[in-house]
Design an enzyme around this catalytic site. Structure first.
Site, PDB file in Angstrom:
ATOM      1  N   PHE A  41       0.849  -1.193   0.000  1.00 13.74           N
ATOM      2  CA  PHE A  41       0.000   0.000   0.000  1.00 13.74           C
ATOM      3  C   PHE A  41       0.879   1.236   0.000  1.00 13.74           C
ATOM      4  O   PHE A  41       2.052   1.176   0.380  1.00 13.74           O
ATOM      5  CB  PHE A  41      -0.896  -0.013   1.241  1.00 13.74           C
TER       6      PHE A  41
ATOM      7  N   GLN B  72      -7.820  14.953   3.224  1.00 11.11           N
ATOM      8  CA  GLN B  72      -7.217  14.097   2.203  1.00 11.11           C
ATOM      9  C   GLN B  72      -8.095  13.953   0.964  1.00 11.11           C
ATOM     10  O   GLN B  72      -9.267  13.618   1.069  1.00 11.11           O
ATOM     11  CB  GLN B  72      -6.969  12.708   2.787  1.00 11.11           C
TER      12      GLN B  72
ATOM     13  N   HIS C 115      -8.383  11.594  -2.078  1.00 11.78           N
ATOM     14  CA  HIS C 115      -7.914  10.275  -2.519  1.00 11.78           C
ATOM     15  C   HIS C 115      -7.627  10.354  -4.017  1.00 11.78           C
ATOM     16  O   HIS C 115      -8.442  10.871  -4.769  1.00 11.78           O
ATOM     17  CB  HIS C 115      -8.982   9.220  -2.227  1.00 11.78           C
TER      18      HIS C 115
ATOM     19  N   LEU D 277     -15.174   5.540  -4.534  1.00  5.02           N
ATOM     20  CA  LEU D 277     -13.778   5.195  -4.264  1.00  5.02           C
ATOM     21  C   LEU D 277     -13.308   3.982  -5.073  1.00  5.02           C
ATOM     22  O   LEU D 277     -13.988   2.969  -5.158  1.00  5.02           O
ATOM     23  CB  LEU D 277     -13.638   4.880  -2.767  1.00  5.02           C
TER      24      LEU D 277
ATOM     25  N   GLU E 138      -6.780   2.103  -3.243  1.00  3.48           N
ATOM     26  CA  GLU E 138      -5.356   2.152  -3.508  1.00  3.48           C
ATOM     27  C   GLU E 138      -4.787   0.740  -3.691  1.00  3.48           C
ATOM     28  O   GLU E 138      -3.711   0.552  -4.254  1.00  3.48           O
ATOM     29  CB  GLU E 138      -4.695   2.824  -2.297  1.00  3.48           C
TER      30      GLU E 138
ATOM     31  N   ARG F 151      -0.687   9.569  -0.526  1.00  6.53           N
ATOM     32  CA  ARG F 151      -1.843  10.044  -1.285  1.00  6.53           C
ATOM     33  C   ARG F 151      -1.759  11.527  -1.641  1.00  6.53           C
ATOM     34  O   ARG F 151      -2.169  11.928  -2.725  1.00  6.53           O
ATOM     35  CB  ARG F 151      -3.116   9.773  -0.485  1.00  6.53           C
TER      36      ARG F 151
ATOM     37  N   HIS G 140     -11.891  12.670   0.573  1.00  7.86           N
ATOM     38  CA  HIS G 140     -11.980  11.313   1.093  1.00  7.86           C
ATOM     39  C   HIS G 140     -11.907  11.208   2.618  1.00  7.86           C
ATOM     40  O   HIS G 140     -12.684  10.487   3.230  1.00  7.86           O
ATOM     41  CB  HIS G 140     -10.848  10.492   0.474  1.00  7.86           C
TER      42      HIS G 140
ATOM     43  N   ARG H  10      -2.816  11.093   5.840  1.00  9.84           N
ATOM     44  CA  ARG H  10      -2.964   9.723   6.320  1.00  9.84           C
ATOM     45  C   ARG H  10      -2.454   8.725   5.293  1.00  9.84           C
ATOM     46  O   ARG H  10      -2.704   8.879   4.103  1.00  9.84           O
ATOM     47  CB  ARG H  10      -4.432   9.423   6.615  1.00  9.84           C
TER      48      ARG H  10
END
Lengths: 583, 231
Positions: A115, A236, A238, A248, A251, A282, A349, A394
């Site tokens: 990730f 954030q 995304h 969404l 990721e 991100r 996001h 994050r």
């Protein structure tokens, strides 16, 4: 009025983890949720839970901690980050013991995928740290936690919306007022300990990956009760929301080997993050995407999005690891990712900010010179809280880690508080007054505006003035706009006056919460004169650790701002000193 | 686009009515839920549940042109006009498109929807092979929207006695889990003329499931296990 030892507001991942801990400890607990627990937004989390299990290769909580601090652009508190990363493996094992259907390796251990921003050996190379159930991790986790609460006979108040916090003259929290949606009745839930797990406020933006219910209710309640909101300017975006729909795309697509292309078919992330490429943080990827679009390399007839390619993974991998993504792409983008790339665009996001807490999940509200003073009887965990483990940005998977670890720690702290403070304190006489006044105002409002109109203006203002890149003139104008909209939100009028399941009333009450989160975000962004994590200022290009290595605190009263120091000292590890952040 | 929507507010209506709506859509409006949000902007008294708007939370199940489905993943372009919307059949209506789901959740809770394993947990994860884990695919993905159970005639007649397809799918989810130790109790719990055996394989549940799950197959597997243990 009803009395409990503890009230948990919200039944997503954090609320259910906390509730379970409380129920199993024999605490008399009420869990309030405005939707049936498994409808909470945790259900939409896709990619996984970050924890250094080391199932796929060497890993260490120290590396996870390093990645999280670096991902936060050094705004995260290093004590809470250490706590989270150390507790994460235990939290995952517990969830597995509860029955979570994790994906597995041949040797029977939990499968972990790569990730963004997660690395081995302090940034050297990508690591497989995300524990997942296909691309439905949040769904599997939320249902598992709900099921475990059924076993523990947790008492739920389903479709009850908390309205306001009750604090006495000393500032201690004594529960909440709440509205039973089905009947329209208002009730006081008198509690010795109150836990907020009310989620984020993504509906403050026009284009968002968030559910309709993510309206920042806990933030509104806290703000009205004089509790500050922290670091709200860090929001954030995304990198991969479905173009046009905002849904969404995890990721995990890039974790499993997918990558982004511009209109020339170029894998542009190689230019922006030569080491981790598409698996950079991100904020870095979203900025790169917006830059590509601005410089004319966006895809499509308007040149306003980019393409996410994963067909090279082959149908077997896609169906096994990313079945939900295939489903979403077909439905919302008319594209089958087995053959074609998915049109994507950065989409609002996750709220890094929230109600300030320490690593015990106790809510912080500075008193005078004491910047660490806590609010007796109040705890917060999950997206509504700012622990602060995410700081300025994050890392993917850390939200699920956070809600498990801090949901549990909030409950543990509440249990300790209950033991040390036996006996119910008396409610103040005016306990329900604020809520009743809000409802009475709404019932009698004449010549007001519709909730939808005001809410849509708020979302457009946030989107236009407080996006991925931020400009001083737009921010200054945005502050004026959002203040005017906040004023309008106090004069909304609803046509529906029914007592029964009045969703128009709920939406009006929600807007009064979301607008506080929006105001804090815009005002905090206008004030912060640096670029850090997700907050990127065109007029202050660099991170400024001399002046801005500090948390923003926003108070509803007069839009006041204050600041408090970042905790640079971990619990046991060595401080990770700020340095230039590259991926 | 034209809609006919079931309206009933017990606070003021004596009986339900169907109300007509005409709504101008935006080019971005792709799904039925988008249109309903627009209708609610015109008439804020229209009540429905909704949350994730991507088909994973299970809030906005309703009866759409005679068939149960989720509004958020039903394409407007696939619908015949006027689009007729009613609450899920077979459950008491609270208001408009909102039904009382207590009976549905009671049945879900009755199958003990949680892992039972009385061994002391190991320090790390319990091991499970990929094949054992795959046995849960097609089961754990249920979103508890109730489209299936409220499309099932057996559930309509005996909602208090027949567990219904959603609950039975989850019963099998735990029976099929290699980590669960309560198969015998779970089968005992369903050994009853109504709880399991009211399923007559009509397969409406399979037809309407928005997640393409197959409760009938899961029910068949439970029945097989019952037969096996009786011989």
């Amino acid at each position: 009025m009803r009395s409990f030892d503890a009230v948990v507001v919200g039944a997503g991942g954090a609320g259910l983890r906390a509730a379970l801990q409380l129920s199993e400890a024999g605490v008399k607990v009420a869990v309030l949720s405005k939707v049936f627990p498994t409808r909470s937004h945790t259900v939409a989390a896709q990619g996984g839970i970050g924890a250094a299990l080391g199932n796929m290769g060497e890993d260490s909580w120290l590396w996870h901690m390093y990645d999280t601090v670096k991902g936060s652009d050094w705004l995260g508190d290093q004590d809470t980050i250490e706590f989270m990363c150390r507790e994460a493996p235990k939290a995952v094992y517990e969830l597995e013991h509860f029955g979570m259907p994790f994906d597995r390796n041949e040797n029977g251990t939990v499968y972990q995928r790569p990730f963004g921003g997660h690395s081995q050996n302090f940034g050297e190379r990508p690591v497989q740290r995300s524990c997942c159930a296909a691309d439905r991790t949040g769904h599997a986790m939320l249902h598992t936690l709900y099921q475990r609460n059924v076993r523990a006979r947790t008492q739920f108040f389903v479709e009850w919306m908390a309205l306001d916090l009750i604090r006495d003259a000393s500032g201690q929290v004594l529960g909440v007022t709440a509205l039973e949606i089905e009947t329209g009745e208002v009730m006081i839930l008198h509690a010795r300990a109150t836990l907020f797990a009310t989620g984020g406020a993504g509906r403050m933006f026009h284009s968002s990956t968030n559910a309709f219910i993510n309206t920042g209710d806990g933030l509104g309640m806290a703000a009205r009760a004089g509790i500050p909101l922290q670091d709200m300017e860090f929001y954030q975006f995304h990198p991969t929301g479905v173009y046009g729909a905002g849904i969404l795309i995890t990721e995990a697509v890039r974790g499993e080997g997918g990558y982004l292309l511009n209109k020339n078919g170029e894998r542009f992330m190689e230019r922006y993050a030569p080491n981790l490429k598409d698996l950079a943080s991100r904020d870095v990827v979203s900025r790169a995407m917006v830059t590509e679009i601005k410089e004319g390399r966006g895809a499509g007839p308007q040149g306003d999005h980019l393409m996410l390619k994963l067909d090279h993974l082959g149908p077997e991998v896609i169906d096994k690891r990313l079945p939900g993504i295939r489903e979403i792409s077909k439905k919302f983008a008319n594209v089958d990712p087995v053959k074609d790339s998915i049109p994507v665009v950065p989409t609002a996001h996750y709220m890094m900010g929230g109600i300030p807490t320490n690593y015990h999940s106790e809510v912080i509200a500075p008193r005078g010179a004491d910047k660490e003073a806590t609010v007796p009887g109040l705890y917060a965990a999950g997206e509504c809280a700012c622990a602060s483990v995410h700081g300025g940005n994050r890392l993917g998977t850390n939200s699920l880690t956070e809600l498990l670890v801090f949901g549990k720690s909030a409950a543990d702290s509440a249990i300790r508080f209950l033991k040390e403070n036996p006996g119910q304190k008396e409610l103040p006489k005016d306990a329900a007054d604020r809520s009743l006044a809000r409802l009475a105002r709404l019932d009698s409002q004449k010549n007001g505006e519709s909730v939808a109109e005001v809410a849509n203006d708020m979302r457009r203002a946030m989107q236009a003035h407080c996006g991925v890149f931020r400009f001083p003139d737009l921010l200054a104008e945005g502050v004026k706009k959002i203040r005017a909209i906040a004023d309008r939100a106090t004069r909304t009028e609803i046509g529906d006056k029914s007592r029964v399941f009045n969703t128009a009333r709920i939406e009006a009450l929600e807007l009064e919460n979301t607008i506080e989160a929006a105001r804090a975000t815009m005002v905090g962004a206008a004030a912060r004169q640096e670029s850090r994590g997700a907050h990127d200022r065109a007029d202050f290009h660099k991170r400024d650790d001399v002046n801005w290595l500090k948390h923003t605190l926003w108070y509803k009263e007069a839009d006041r701002l204050d600041y408090r120091p970042v905790h640079m000292k971990p619990l046991t590890a060595r401080t990770i000193e700020p340095k230039v952040r590259t991926y | 686009m034209r809609f006919r929507i079931f309206r009933y507010d017990p606070d003021k209506d004596e009986k339900p009515t169907m109300r007509d709506y005409h709504v101008a859509l935006d080019p971005h409006d792709r799904m039925l839920l988008d249109a309903l949000v627009r209708i609610k902007e015109q008439d804020d008294s229209l009540s429905l549940r909704r949350s994730c708007r991507e088909g994973v939370c299970g809030s906005d199940a309703m009866n759409i042109n005679g068939r149960n489905g989720l509004a958020c993943i039903t394409k407007l372009s696939d619908l015949k006009e006027p689009v007729e919307l009613r609450p899920l059949p077979g459950l008491p209506v609270i208001r408009d498109l909102i039904v009382d789901m207590s009976q549905f959740f009671k049945q879900y809770h009755s199958i003990k929807p949680y892992l039972v394993n009385d061994d002391p947990p190991p320090e790390k994860e319990r091991l499970q092979s990929p094949a054992e884990r795959e046995a849960l695919d097609g089961l754990y993905e249920c979103i508890l929207c109730a489209c299936c159970s409220t499309a099932c005639p057996s559930f309509w007649w005996n909602p208090d006695k027949f567990v219904g397809p959603a609950g039975l799918l989850q019963a099998y989810r735990f029976i099929a889990d290699s980590r669960d130790q309560a198969t015998a109790e779970r089968l005992d719990n369903l050994e009853d003329p109504y709880r399991l055996f009211r399923c007559h394989s009509i397969m409406n549940c399979v037809e309407v499931c928005p997640k393409n799950l197959n409760p009938t197959r899961a029910i068949g597997k439970i029945k097989e296990l019952m037969v096996k243990r009786s011989v």
